[in-house]
Design a protein around this motif. Sequence first.
Motif, PDB file in Angstrom:
ATOM      1  N   ILE A 116      12.254   0.406  -2.391  1.00 60.94           N
ATOM      2  CA  ILE A 116      10.941   0.901  -2.804  1.00 60.94           C
ATOM      3  C   ILE A 116      10.099   1.267  -1.596  1.00 60.94           C
ATOM      4  CG2 ILE A 116       8.831   0.362  -4.081  1.00 60.94           C
ATOM      5  CD1 ILE A 116      11.374   0.609  -5.797  1.00 60.94           C
ATOM      6  N   GLU A 117      10.184   0.453  -0.576  1.00 59.14           N
ATOM      7  CA  GLU A 117       9.409   0.705   0.640  1.00 59.14           C
ATOM      8  C   GLU A 117      10.184   0.203   1.846  1.00 59.14           C
ATOM      9  OE1 GLU A 117       4.740   0.347   2.066  1.00 59.14           O
ATOM     10  OE2 GLU A 117       5.493  -0.950   0.468  1.00 59.14           O
ATOM     11  N   SER A 173       7.636  -5.291 -12.578  1.00 55.58           N
ATOM     12  CA  SER A 173       7.354  -3.894 -12.269  1.00 55.58           C
ATOM     13  C   SER A 173       8.120  -3.050 -13.275  1.00 55.58           C
ATOM     14  CB  SER A 173       7.780  -3.549 -10.827  1.00 55.58           C
ATOM     15  OG  SER A 173       9.143  -3.859 -10.602  1.00 55.58           O
ATOM     16  N   GLU A 180       5.329  11.421 -12.986  1.00 55.44           N
ATOM     17  CA  GLU A 180       4.349  10.833 -12.064  1.00 55.44           C
ATOM     18  C   GLU A 180       3.011  10.664 -12.773  1.00 55.44           C
ATOM     19  OE1 GLU A 180       3.224  11.259  -7.324  1.00 55.44           O
ATOM     20  OE2 GLU A 180       4.333  12.839  -8.359  1.00 55.44           O
ATOM     21  N   SER A 184       1.448   5.352 -11.038  1.00 53.02           N
ATOM     22  CA  SER A 184       2.857   5.271 -10.667  1.00 53.02           C
ATOM     23  C   SER A 184       3.067   5.716  -9.228  1.00 53.02           C
ATOM     24  CB  SER A 184       3.717   6.128 -11.597  1.00 53.02           C
ATOM     25  OG  SER A 184       3.474   7.510 -11.364  1.00 53.02           O
ATOM     26  N   LYS A 185       4.221   5.370  -8.686  1.00 60.01           N
ATOM     27  CA  LYS A 185       4.602   5.769  -7.336  1.00 60.01           C
ATOM     28  C   LYS A 185       5.938   6.486  -7.415  1.00 60.01           C
ATOM     29  CE  LYS A 185       5.721   3.957  -2.725  1.00 60.01           C
ATOM     30  NZ  LYS A 185       5.804   2.741  -1.868  1.00 60.01           N
ATOM     31  N   LYS A 186       6.006   7.683  -6.825  1.00 61.34           N
ATOM     32  CA  LYS A 186       7.251   8.439  -6.800  1.00 61.34           C
ATOM     33  C   LYS A 186       8.124   7.902  -5.675  1.00 61.34           C
ATOM     34  CE  LYS A 186       9.100  13.142  -6.468  1.00 61.34           C
ATOM     35  NZ  LYS A 186       8.742  14.577  -6.297  1.00 61.34           N
ATOM     36  N   ILE A 187       9.281   7.378  -6.043  1.00 62.72           N
ATOM     37  CA  ILE A 187      10.195   6.796  -5.063  1.00 62.72           C
ATOM     38  C   ILE A 187      11.171   7.844  -4.558  1.00 62.72           C
ATOM     39  CG2 ILE A 187      11.861   4.942  -4.645  1.00 62.72           C
ATOM     40  CD1 ILE A 187       8.991   4.037  -5.313  1.00 62.72           C
ATOM     41  N   PHE A 192      10.434   6.869 -10.582  1.00 62.91           N
ATOM     42  CA  PHE A 192       9.063   6.372 -10.439  1.00 62.91           C
ATOM     43  C   PHE A 192       8.995   4.867 -10.722  1.00 62.91           C
ATOM     44  CE2 PHE A 192       9.171  10.721 -11.900  1.00 62.91           C
ATOM     45  CZ  PHE A 192       8.319  11.377 -11.023  1.00 62.91           C
TER      46      PHE A 192
END
Length: 294
Positions: A116-117, A173, A180, A184-187, A192
């Motif tokens: 994710i990050e 989560s 989007e 939400s966060k676009k991965i 998402f």
Amino acid sequence: AQDNTDTYNNIFDGSNVGNAGANTNTSHGKGNGHGHHPPYPSALSSLHSMIPLIPESCKDPFVTRAEIPVLMQPSPSTKINKHRWAHPLTHIEAGCVLIANEKLGGVFHQTVVLVIEHNDVIGSTGIVINRPLEGTLNKVATETESNLDLSLKLAFNASPVTYGGPVAQEEYSILHGYGEVSGSKKIAPGIFVGGSEELMSEVRKKNMEMDQALFVKGHAAWVPNQLAREVSKGVWYPASVSTDFILRYAGALIDEDQGDNVHDLWADILSCLGGKYEVIANTHSSKGDRRMKP
């Protein structure tokens, strides 16, 4: 969370993997066989007819007039299976997956983790995407410790749930490919995380099916540089894979006629990677995805 570098000699037991911040008690087209593609007579004839139009004074230091037809001849079209594709990566990035080394034990044994990050300063986070839990969201969230909002639990009561990792098991989560939406966060393209409030509204309007949202219980975390070291030691195989692989348990197409292994995403992706990875899948695939209890 501590980054105990000395323990990396025994990292394959899984005890120090992906649990930063967690309670330590929580468990191509083919040629003709002669090194070139089959000739295309009509195309080559056309190309040869163009050669006299190229001035002799126009010198190209990298190609001769005789080589032009070879360089310009069309090549067979390459067919790409948008449903099933995967290729190894030499680096880590958000949206890639980490495929557990066959020797990795513990809760990450034969897991597939969506990154994710990934940040050299604050560390890395990811979610396991191939450990579906028995029961629906309503059942799992009711029978286990949960901070899930009641309205969300009711709206998505029949949605699937997966074990996401050993960190913050009471938190959820939401992984989806709906779009989007707000929050939400676009991965990665088509992938998402978050946006539950707007998705809840879409479900109520019958614009979205419950099984298109995968609720992820907990997550995995690494302190700065920890994940990079694990990858360098072979603990994980980073890869870029198709959207349908990532959303396997979030309503994506499953097609056994195309070769999908519906019971084992870990082995399925490794097989799609081919080569040594396919050998690993064939040799070590065992229990499949459904092996964890809430």
